[in-house]
Design a protein around this motif. Structure first.
Motif, mmCIF file in Angstrom:
data_model
loop_
_atom_site.group_PDB
_atom_site.id
_atom_site.type_symbol
_atom_site.label_atom_id
_atom_site.label_comp_id
_atom_site.label_asym_id
_atom_site.label_seq_id
_atom_site.Cartn_x
_atom_site.Cartn_y
_atom_site.Cartn_z
ATOM 1 N N THR A 117 0.832 -1.209 0.000
ATOM 2 C CA THR A 117 0.000 0.000 0.000
ATOM 3 C C THR A 117 0.862 1.254 0.000
ATOM 4 N N ALA A 118 1.959 1.216 0.744
ATOM 5 C CA ALA A 118 2.872 2.363 0.778
ATOM 6 C C ALA A 118 3.472 2.620 -0.593
ATOM 7 N N TYR A 119 3.761 1.555 -1.313
ATOM 8 C CA TYR A 119 4.330 1.700 -2.663
ATOM 9 C C TYR A 119 3.327 2.377 -3.594
ATOM 10 N N ILE A 120 2.068 1.983 -3.514
ATOM 11 C CA ILE A 120 1.021 2.599 -4.339
ATOM 12 C C ILE A 120 0.857 4.068 -3.959
ATOM 13 N N ASP A 121 0.851 4.356 -2.649
ATOM 14 C CA ASP A 121 0.734 5.749 -2.195
ATOM 15 C C ASP A 121 1.932 6.579 -2.665
ATOM 16 N N ALA A 122 3.117 5.976 -2.614
ATOM 17 C CA ALA A 122 4.328 6.683 -3.044
ATOM 18 C C ALA A 122 4.262 7.005 -4.533
ATOM 19 N N LYS A 123 3.708 6.096 -5.328
ATOM 20 C CA LYS A 123 3.570 6.341 -6.773
ATOM 21 C C LYS A 123 2.784 7.627 -7.032
ATOM 22 N N ASP A 124 1.706 7.832 -6.287
ATOM 23 C CA ASP A 124 0.907 9.053 -6.447
ATOM 24 C C ASP A 124 1.743 10.295 -6.149
ATOM 25 N N ILE A 125 2.589 10.209 -5.131
ATOM 26 C CA ILE A 125 3.447 11.343 -4.766
ATOM 27 C C ILE A 125 4.498 11.585 -5.843
ATOM 28 N N TYR A 126 5.061 10.495 -6.380
ATOM 29 C CA TYR A 126 6.053 10.642 -7.446
ATOM 30 C C TYR A 126 5.465 11.417 -8.621
ATOM 31 N N VAL A 127 4.244 11.061 -9.008
ATOM 32 C CA VAL A 127 3.592 11.706 -10.149
ATOM 33 C C VAL A 127 3.329 13.181 -9.849
ATOM 34 N N LYS A 128 2.836 13.483 -8.647
ATOM 35 C CA LYS A 128 2.567 14.878 -8.280
ATOM 36 C C LYS A 128 3.861 15.697 -8.280
ATOM 37 N N ASN A 129 4.928 15.114 -7.764
ATOM 38 C CA ASN A 129 6.202 15.828 -7.697
ATOM 39 C C ASN A 129 6.767 16.123 -9.086
ATOM 40 N N ILE A 130 6.742 15.102 -9.940
ATOM 41 C CA ILE A 130 7.353 15.281 -11.258
ATOM 42 C C ILE A 130 6.514 16.201 -12.139
ATOM 43 N N GLY A 131 5.231 16.305 -11.816
ATOM 44 C CA GLY A 131 4.362 17.203 -12.578
ATOM 45 C C GLY A 131 4.644 18.673 -12.325
ATOM 46 N N THR A 132 5.433 18.975 -11.286
ATOM 47 C CA THR A 132 5.753 20.367 -10.956
ATOM 48 C C THR A 132 7.189 20.743 -11.322
ATOM 49 N N VAL A 133 7.878 19.872 -12.050
ATOM 50 C CA VAL A 133 9.283 20.131 -12.408
ATOM 51 C C VAL A 133 9.412 21.398 -13.251
ATOM 52 N N ASP A 134 8.500 21.583 -14.191
ATOM 53 C CA ASP A 134 8.565 22.746 -15.076
ATOM 54 C C ASP A 134 7.159 23.321 -15.227
ATOM 55 N N GLU A 135 6.998 24.543 -14.771
ATOM 56 C CA GLU A 135 5.678 25.174 -14.784
ATOM 57 C C GLU A 135 5.108 25.282 -16.197
ATOM 58 N N LYS A 136 5.988 25.417 -17.183
ATOM 59 C CA LYS A 136 5.545 25.565 -18.565
ATOM 60 C C LYS A 136 4.691 24.383 -19.017
ATOM 61 N N TRP A 137 5.042 23.166 -18.531
ATOM 62 C CA TRP A 137 4.357 21.967 -18.999
ATOM 63 C C TRP A 137 3.374 21.399 -17.975
ATOM 64 N N ALA A 138 3.127 22.132 -16.897
ATOM 65 C CA ALA A 138 2.287 21.611 -15.805
ATOM 66 C C ALA A 138 0.865 21.290 -16.278
ATOM 67 N N LYS A 139 0.280 22.173 -17.073
ATOM 68 C CA LYS A 139 -1.092 21.953 -17.542
ATOM 69 C C LYS A 139 -1.161 20.731 -18.447
ATOM 70 N N GLN A 140 -0.236 20.630 -19.399
ATOM 71 C CA GLN A 140 -0.228 19.484 -20.319
ATOM 72 C C GLN A 140 -0.001 18.178 -19.563
ATOM 73 N N PHE A 141 0.866 18.219 -18.555
ATOM 74 C CA PHE A 141 1.125 17.010 -17.777
ATOM 75 C C PHE A 141 -0.125 16.578 -17.017
ATOM 76 N N SER A 142 -0.830 17.544 -16.449
ATOM 77 C CA SER A 142 -2.061 17.236 -15.724
ATOM 78 C C SER A 142 -3.099 16.615 -16.659
ATOM 79 N N ASN A 143 -3.229 17.174 -17.861
ATOM 80 C CA ASN A 143 -4.169 16.618 -18.841
ATOM 81 C C ASN A 143 -3.759 15.211 -19.272
#
Length: 519
Positions: free
Chosen positions: A425-451
């Motif tokens: 369960t911790a691994y699955i929860d960590a995956k969600d955090i990984y995705v949220k973190n990497i989605g904020t690496v570059d503000e320019k692509w944040a919207k496209q990454f979210s979509n």
């Protein structure tokens, strides 16, 4: 907590100029370490550390080249700009010292700062040089790799009354001043030059960074000036090394990459520290609880491993020749410390059978945290470990009748602490955090990454056509650039190679693949 990997040990020797690593491998950590705590590192403690963290606009650089360097090799302009910027920042640092200018060399530096308007430490390099030569009163001269370079406003406004700034003379004065002030070297640490760009800007960025490596090579003979250049791995691999030679550049680089053994060492150290801080067990207790029979350790060797024994007593114990081992002793400790709290089997989701199964914990740790750059970073492991602790804490709060006891497993004493379902369960929860973190690496692509993440569902393979069909608000060129961005940050990896990005196939690495909750 800072783990000294084999790459970091190379870095600490202060013999390499280029520090290369994928996102999350520790470049920024090493940069901050030099910037704020260099006196704690023997090879750097007597250096004057000068941070150069200018995020350059490559479109602005392109416009500058077209306006002021018409008909010339832009590479030489980039070399001159880098040399000017490096010497300017170093001169500003020296000018802030007591009693400046107190020598002939420092008077030369002072004159340079005035003539080049470099006393302003906050103006961008492009703005500063543009302002200077726009007035048609400055001529820059440099000599890089025995090639003379000049830059003057006379390209558009010829003038016979120009001041000359000879950067070679300035460099000699700075080198002398560094020595006179009692420093071993002035170490200029250069970061924030490798942000993700695409298209024309990407080509300019590569040429600009290549020019920096050429300037570094040219300045390498100066024993009092030292560069440390921090570059993203994928960008480093695509630079033009034809003038310097690939082998020469690689020999001058530290590649930051965590091996599986180093990742386990990081995890084991965190566990050991946590048990020690909780006053559950210290390092010596954990060694005593570990089966070391396969190593044939004598009383003498156990004596040497005991952290409570003073070093002076250990030194008087004579050395004994040992046979070569299949597994390192510390590697045994790492795995033993991990299984002191982790179960020996972990739950794994098999995509082909769409079912969960059990695999060995070290197979799980070694294979489930790899991103699209084939990298496992300590950041991934730390997030996972925190989620394990959170899930285990909740488990014992909801099940107060259960306790963790020390039990004997294959001659090793272990706590039955981290439950298999909690780890999964911790691994699955960590995956969600990984995705949220990497989605904020570059503000320019944040919207496209979210979509992208909202529309991908359980799909694991992608290509240009899918991007165009599912991200309707993204242009054709931006779709190409977005795919490149996803690859650079390690969210996607190439599954089908092709020189044309529009014909490549991409796949989610295991770190970002969706896994179902365990029932």
């Amino acid at each position: 907590m800072f783990i000294v990997t084999s790459a970091v040990k190379k870095f600490f020797l202060n013999k390499h100029s280029v520090i290369v690593g994928a996102i999350g491998t520790g470049k920024s950590t090493l940069f901050r370490l030099l910037k704020n705590r260099h006196k704690e590192i023997d090879a750097f403690k007597n250096d004057l550390i000068i941070p150069l963290e200018e995020a350059l606009s490559f479109s602005e650089l392109s416009d500058f080249t077209k306006e002021y360097y018409i008909g010339k090799d832009e590479r030489t302009l980039y070399q001159l700009l880098w040399k000017f910027n490096i010497l300017s920042k170093t001169a500003i640092a020296i000018s802030g010292m007591p009693n400046f200018p107190e020598s002939k060399s420092e008077q030369t530096i002072n004159n340079f700062l005035k003539e080049s308007l470099s006393t302003d430490a906050y103006s961008s390099i492009i703005s500063k040089v543009k302002d200077l030569i726009s007035n048609a009163n400055i001529k820059f001269e440099a000599n890089i790799a025995d090639h003379p370079i000049t830059l003057e406003a006379g390209i558009k406004k010829p003038s016979t009354n120009k001041k000359k700034i000879n950067l070679e003379e300035v460099q000699r004065a700075i080198s002398s001043a560094v020595k006179e002030r009692g420093f071993d070297k002035a170490t200029i640490i250069i970061d924030k030059i490798d942000r993700f760009v695409a298209g024309i800007e990407y080509a300019i960025q590569r040429n600009f960074l290549t020019a920096l490596l050429e300037v570094d090579d040219d300045m390498a003979s100066d024993s009092h000036l030292n560069l440390k250049i921090f570059i993203r791995y994928d960008l480093f691999e695509r630079l033009n090394f034809s003038n310097l030679g690939y082998d020469k550049v690689v020999d001058n680089a530290v590649i930051l990459r965590w091996s599986k053994d180093e990742t386990l060492r990081f995890l084991a150290t965190r566990i050991c520290m946590a048990l020690h801080n909780a006053q559950i067990a210290n390092f010596h207790n954990m060694i005593l609880a570990t089966d070391l029979s396969e190593y044939g350790l004598s009383f003498r060797e156990r004596f040497l491993l005991n952290p409570k024994i003073p070093k002076i007593l250990k030194k008087v114990v004579s050395k004994k020749q040992k046979v070569e081992r299949d597994q390192n002793l510390f590697g045994k400790f790492d795995k033993s410390f991990i299984t002191k709290v982790f179960p020996r089997k972990a739950i794994h989701y098999c995509a082909s059978s769409q079912q969960t199964e059990e695999i060995g914990i070290f197979e799980f740790l070694g294979g489930h945290f790899i991103d699209g750059n084939s990298v496992c970073t300590p950041r991934y492991m730390l997030i996972f470990l925190k989620e394990v602790v959170n899930n285990v804490s909740s488990y014992y709060e909801e099940n107060p009748d259960q306790i963790s006891e020390l039990v004997l497993v294959d001659k090793d004493y272990e706590w039955d602490l981290f439950k298999k379902k909690c780890v999964y369960t911790a691994y699955i929860d960590a995956k969600d955090i990984y995705v949220k973190n990497i989605g904020t690496v570059d503000e320019k692509w944040a919207k496209q990454f979210s979509n992208f993440t909202s529309k991908k569902g359980n799909k694991t393979k992608f290509d240009f056509k899918w991007i165009r069909a599912n991200l309707s608000d993204v242009s054709e060129q931006d779709s190409v650039d977005f795919l490149s961005f996803l690859q650079v940050i390690g969210y996607l990896k190439i599954s089908e190679h092709h020189s044309d990005i529009k014909k490549r196939g991409y796949e989610l690495p295991i770190l970002y693949k969706t896994a179902p909750n365990h029932s």
